[in-house]
Every structure is written in C-alpha cells, then in structure tokens.
Design an enzyme around this catalytic site. Structure first.
Site, PDB file in Angstrom:
ATOM      1  N   VAL A 129      -2.761 -71.248  -6.594  1.00  0.00           N
ATOM      2  CA  VAL A 129      -2.469 -70.010  -7.517  1.00  0.00           C
ATOM      3  C   VAL A 129      -3.729 -69.723  -8.457  1.00  0.00           C
ATOM      4  O   VAL A 129      -4.165 -70.535  -9.028  1.00  0.00           O
ATOM      5  CB  VAL A 129      -1.368 -70.462  -8.185  1.00  0.00           C
ATOM      6  N   CYS A 130      -4.204 -68.455  -8.545  1.00  0.00           N
ATOM      7  CA  CYS A 130      -4.973 -67.839  -9.297  1.00  0.00           C
ATOM      8  C   CYS A 130      -6.387 -68.900  -9.149  1.00  0.00           C
ATOM      9  O   CYS A 130      -7.111 -69.242  -8.035  1.00  0.00           O
ATOM     10  CB  CYS A 130      -4.554 -67.715 -10.635  1.00  0.00           C
ATOM     11  N   ALA A 131      -6.786 -69.469 -10.382  1.00  0.00           N
ATOM     12  CA  ALA A 131      -8.019 -69.950 -10.215  1.00  0.00           C
ATOM     13  C   ALA A 131      -8.139 -71.558  -9.809  1.00  0.00           C
ATOM     14  O   ALA A 131      -8.885 -72.172  -9.604  1.00  0.00           O
ATOM     15  CB  ALA A 131      -8.581 -70.169 -11.759  1.00  0.00           C
ATOM     16  N   THR A 173      -8.693 -65.213  -4.850  1.00  0.00           N
ATOM     17  CA  THR A 173      -8.464 -65.651  -6.276  1.00  0.00           C
ATOM     18  C   THR A 173      -8.208 -64.576  -7.038  1.00  0.00           C
ATOM     19  O   THR A 173      -8.026 -63.311  -6.484  1.00  0.00           O
ATOM     20  CB  THR A 173      -9.553 -66.651  -6.737  1.00  0.00           C
TER      21      THR A 173
END
Length: 322
Positions: free
Chosen positions: A104-106, A124
């Site tokens: 998730v994300c970073a 990302t």
C-alpha cells in the site's frame, strides 16, 4: 480463505494498515473467513505515524506466510524503512512463502528494495512515483493506476487505494456480489473511476509562483462552467493573451485551454459518479456544451468515454488481477 499477514513497524501509516483490514473485517460480516494478524520486527506493539499504538500478534521472524496474503503498508519515512536490512530480509522471506504479496502506497519502496519488483509493473502514490522509478530502474512504474498486479505481487497507490486493492481481492476470493456489499457497507466506490490523475487537476498543477496564475487556476477550478476563454482570462489578469499563455506554460506546463478542459472533465467525472443525469445535462453543467464535446474531451483527457467511465462503478476491475 488465505490468512492476511500485515507487516507493521514504527512510523507505519495508520490508514495503510487499517483500510485493508477493515475491508477484510467487513467481508467476514458478509460470510468471509479472513484471519488477519499483525507482525512487527520484534513482535512488540508499534506506534503508527499518527501516534496510535497498534497491537501486534507476532514477530516477523516467527511468522509463517504459506498460503497467506502478505500486506506491506507504507509510511512517511520510507527512506528509513528501505534502509532496514533485517526488515527487508523478512519481507523477502515471507513474500516467497505467500500466495500473494500486496503493498500500500510507499510500501512499494520496501518491496522494490527487497528485489520483489524487479522486472515487474508497479505503482505507488503519484507524488512518489518518480522517486520509485529513479531509485529502482528495474521496476516499471505506472504513476496513474490505483493498483497493479504483476504475477503474485500487487501494488497500490496512495493511502486509501489500499481499500480499492482489498476490495479487488475480496471480489477475487468471494465474488463480485460480496465485494459490492462490502463497498456499500463501507460507503466507498466498488471501483473508483479513473486513476490517480483525478486527484486532482488543481492539485497536480502545483503551487504556481506567480500570483496571477494562482488566481487564474483558482477561478477556473471554482467555476468550471464559467467563461474561461483565453481572451477573458487575459482580460481578468490584465495581461495580453500571449503573455498569459507564456506564464501558463512556464508555471503549469500546459495551455490555459488545456487546463480548462481538464478541470471540466474532472467536474464531469464527479457528476457521472454521483448522479444519473444524462450526458447533455452534465455537459452543460460543466461548461462543455454538448454530449459530443463531452465525449471528445473525455477521449483526449482520459482516453475513454463518459459512458464507459460511468459503467466502471459496477466492478472493482478484479479481472485485471487474473
């Protein structure tokens, strides 16, 4: 049903963790049988970026991810995360055991640093995409997708896109109807239309240095249907059309007309999401005039049609995970 094993550490972004967990918990209320556990480097509780303490079930070294869905959330201090060799070793080991690995994300930076994204497509947060591509040139970065699967590895975009990813996994595991019920219960879109580029035209334009351009951008986004022809914009700003065009190019990287069109398309997206209004009504409300003009604008900006865009609400797009 595969176990969900979530990697947590001090400074992890809270919503990266709780968003997917909430999806799986609500899926259980609809007949699912997900079993979620949190694992930290030493088995101790961790403190998220919000200062919230998260209870941990086990250490990473004692975790067994065979058959599980491994979830790797991100955090604001991803540079620190990717410098933790022991953490990366455990992520690499657990991913090798798991049925599928999701970030998730970073969290994509941790997967990339562990070598799990080499030769794969990934995404990302849009603001971090260029850094991911530069730091890890073997990764094919898609800066617009909400989530991307390449083999058993799924990466998602910024923060709340972890919910989109988890809904897609629920649909794959339990079917579209269950995923729809989960989305309805959580009051979220089953498939959020568009990509990260929708968040948003004004935001992606950045903070212009020239006050004249800042005022023009704010005027356009606050009233998409208004008269924003080049001549009118220049007259409001008290400069020539040529000078305004030059400033737009320098500050925003596009022309005034192109920016206006993107804002109007974004406004139309919101109406397509929230209403059942016909295309002629939406076209007039956003300043595009006619359904044909609306269609042409969607084709240029989003490479799709208004009808296709609206129809995408009916599924998470889980077919992309096959």
């Amino acid at each position: 049903m595969p176990e969900v094993l979530v990697v947590v550490y001090d400074g992890v972004r809270l919503l990266d963790v709780t968003g997917p967990l909430e999806v799986f918990a609500v899926a259980n209320e609809q007949g699912g049988d997900y079993h979620s556990r949190l694992a930290s480097p030493d088995g101790r509780d961790v403190v998220a970026n919000t200062g919230t303490r998260l209870g941990v079930d086990l250490s990473l070294s004692s975790a067994d991810a065979r058959g599980a869905t491994l979830v790797v959330p991100g955090g604001p201090n991803w540079l620190h995360t990717i410098s933790d060799a022991a953490l990366l070793d455990q992520i690499r080991r657990l991913s090798g055991q798991s049925a599928r690995t999701a970030s998730v994300c970073a969290g994509a930076f941790a997967l990339a640093a562990a070598g799990l994204l080499d030769g794969r497509r990934a995404t990302t947060h849009w603001e971090l995409a260029d850094q991911l591509a530069r730091r890890f040139p073997l990764v094919e970065v898609d800066s617009d997708a909400l989530f991307v699967q390449d083999g058993p590895v799924i990466t998602s975009a910024g923060v709340t896109s972890g919910i989109d990813l988890a809904l897609a996994l629920v649909e794959k595991d339990l079917g579209a109807e269950t995923a729809r019920l989960v989305a309805k219960q959580m009051v979220v879109f089953l498939q959020r239309p568009g990509g990260q580029s929708q968040f948003s035209v004004r935001l992606s334009a950045g903070q212009a240095r020239h006050e004249l351009i800042r005022k023009a951008l704010d005027a356009i986004t606050s009233d998409p249907a208004g008269d924003h022809s080049l001549e009118v914009l220049a007259s409001r700003a008290g400069v020539s059309a040529r000078h305004l065009t030059r400033l737009f190019h320098d500050e925003v990287g596009t022309t005034p007309a192109r920016f206006v069109e993107k804002v109007r398309v974004e406004a139309a997206q919101l109406l397509l999401e929230a209403t059942t209004d016909p295309l002629d009504v939406i076209a007039r409300q956003v300043g595009l005039g006619s359904p044909e003009t609306l269609r042409r604008a969607f084709a240029r900006v989003l490479n799709t049609t208004p009808g296709t865009y609206r129809a995408r609400f009916h599924t998470t797009g889980v077919t992309s995970l096959d």
